[in-house]
Design an enzyme around this catalytic site. Structure first.
Site, short mmCIF file in Angstrom:
data_model
loop_
_atom_site.label_atom_id
_atom_site.label_comp_id
_atom_site.label_asym_id
_atom_site.label_seq_id
_atom_site.Cartn_x
_atom_site.Cartn_y
_atom_site.Cartn_z
N CYS A 85 0.84 -1.20 0.00
CA CYS A 85 0.00 0.00 0.00
C CYS A 85 0.87 1.25 0.00
O CYS A 85 1.91 1.28 0.66
CB CYS A 85 -0.89 0.04 1.24
SG CYS A 85 -2.20 -1.19 1.21
N CYS A 98 -3.41 -7.48 7.11
CA CYS A 98 -3.51 -6.84 5.80
C CYS A 98 -4.95 -6.41 5.61
O CYS A 98 -5.86 -7.21 5.80
CB CYS A 98 -3.08 -7.79 4.68
SG CYS A 98 -3.21 -7.01 3.06
N CYS A 145 -5.55 -1.68 -16.92
CA CYS A 145 -5.06 -1.49 -15.54
C CYS A 145 -3.88 -0.51 -15.55
O CYS A 145 -3.17 -0.41 -14.57
CB CYS A 145 -4.64 -2.82 -14.93
SG CYS A 145 -3.36 -3.65 -15.85
#
Ligand SMILES: C[S@@+](CC[C@H](N)C(=O)[O-])C[C@H]1O[C@@H](n2cnc3c(N)ncnc32)[C@H](O)[C@@H]1O
Length: 414
Positions: free
Chosen positions: A75, A150, A372
């Site tokens: 992240c 997570c 993406c």
């Protein structure tokens, strides 16, 4: 050590600050933060700095929910409130479009997915003198974060981590690494230990016990996956059609992300009767098209095409034809494209430059692009726009929360 105020965010999510000597990139800085930072190197003409202390938090800074945040490469943006985070993500798309002269494009509201929804993870494991480390890498490093929580993964995947650590402590030789892929399917977890494990009866027994204890659906091992045990065939259902994907087959990151993409693709294709689904994977979009539609699904990976064919046969969807083909080396020709009234393309991150060159000179009335990577999408969309396609709209789908990645669906019309 320098003291600075973060002015804005860059495309990688780093805070940007200015001093008399120019620009500094400060990862994990939020706009308005007053920080103490240490310059660690250069990035292009700018300097890169490590954030030592937040002296005064800016209005967009929040407490990151995960205690690994800042050291785990999974992240990048948990330190921002929702509004600042989505503004930043949209800006990545806006800038990618603007760089290709597509700045006037209509961008629809961003669709988001819940946290704890990602159904696949690829971890790294390393057996060290101090024990087994298993998790994601630190940003830009081979050091592994020993993951204990997570907030992006499905809980069933996080729950497997301790068991996996015990298994790999037994099976991995000292200083050896392994890649570990876990996918949550409807029939249970599909585990692929991408490692060279010892070939002996003891290993086989340990693996069998593990599969049973963890109630795995399927277990594969080896750098190229070899299925060693199927307790239940992994199942993923696409618009009512059950598919058993190969261990290394592609799946959209989450069910919610997949559902959003499917709906946008269905709307984009509208009532086309003859559709090409290029880079089809195991059939996420092919099966979502109306039963009467004739679909040609083209996929480069043979095992994924086989899974698609098996599912098509079982579901008696005879309107779907499947071709295994490398679309980079052998894109569909203009003549082949003339058979279709809509084309879907959903390439890997590099985009679909070759195929798009042929689409640009085709007469296909509608194109639905799924991507993406906003940068390669914008490049491909610009090729089509220059050739007379109108980019009707782009819908961002944030199926990678807190990361730098963004999925999108765009509709282009002749
Ligand atoms: C982003 S995935 C999309 C898969 C599918 N559309 C889905 O939504 O599940 C890209 C797919 O393109 C395939 N692929 C990658 N390079 C290719 C190539 N050169 N030719 C054909 N297919 C390729 C991959 O195997 C993968 O299945």
């Amino acid at each position: 050590m320098v003291e600075l105020t973060i002015a804005s965010l860059g495309a990688r999510g780093d805070g940007i600050a200015h001093d008399d000597a120019g620009v500094l990139y400060i990862p994990y800085g939020a706009p308005g933060d007053h920080v103490a930072a240490t310059v660690t190197g250069k990035r292009g003409d700018a300097r890169l700095a490590h954030l030592d202390t937040v002296l005064h938090a800016g209005p967009d800074r929040v407490q990151a929910p995960c205690h690994h945040f800042g050291s785990c490469g999974g992240c990048a943006m948990q330190h921002l409130n929702d509004r600042a985070y989505s503004d930043w993500k949209l800006e990545i798309l806006r800038q990618a479009l603007a760089r290709r002269d597509l700045g006037g494009t209509v961008i629809q509201a961003m669709i988001t997915v819940p946290t704890a929804s990602r159904r696949r993870a690829r971890f790294t494991a390393l057996r060290t003198r101090n024990g087994l480390r298993l998790g994601f890498n630190e940003p830009g490093s081979h050091n592994i974060i020993n993951l204990t929580e997570c907030h992006i993964l499905r809980p069933a995947i996080v729950d497997l981590l301790d068991r996996l650590r015990a298994l790999l402590t037994d099976l991995l030789a000292p200083n050896k690494r392994a890649d570990v892929q876990v996918t949550e399917t409807e029939t249970g977890l599909d585990l692929w230990l991408a490692a060279d494990l010892p070939h002996n009866a003891q290993t086989d027994m340990r693996l069998a016990d593990f599969a049973q204890d963890a109630d795995l659906a399927r277990l594969s091992t080896g750098r190229r996956p070899e299925v060693v045990m199927v307790r239940r065939a992994p199942r993923v259902t696409f618009t009512g059609v059950a598919v058993t994907p190969p261990p290394d087959g592609f799946l959209q990151a989450s069910r919610a992300g997949e559902a959003a993409l499917v709906r946008l693709v269905q709307d984009g294709v509208a009532n086309a009767a003859n559709v090409a689904d290029l880079f089809a994977g195991v059939g996420t979009f092919s099966f979502a098209l109306a039963k009467g539609t004739r679909v040609t699904s083209v996929e480069g990976a043979g095992d994924q095409a086989e899974a698609l064919i098996a599912a098509r046969n079982a579901a008696r969807r005879s309107g779907i034809e499947v071709e295994v083909r490398d679309l980079e080396r052998r894109a569909l020709s203009v003549e082949e494209l003339s058979a279709f009234d809509a084309v879907i393309f959903d390439p890997p991150r590099v985009g679909a430059a070759r195929q798009v060159d042929n689409l640009a000179v085709s007469a296909v009335p509608r194109i639905v692009a799924v991507s993406c990577n906003p940068a390669t999408f914008a490049r491909d969309a610009a090729t089509l726009a220059d050739a007379g396609y109108h980019l009707q709209s782009v819908t961002p789908v944030d199926q990678f929360p807190w990361s730098r990645h963004l999925e999108l669906v765009a509709v282009l019309q002749r």
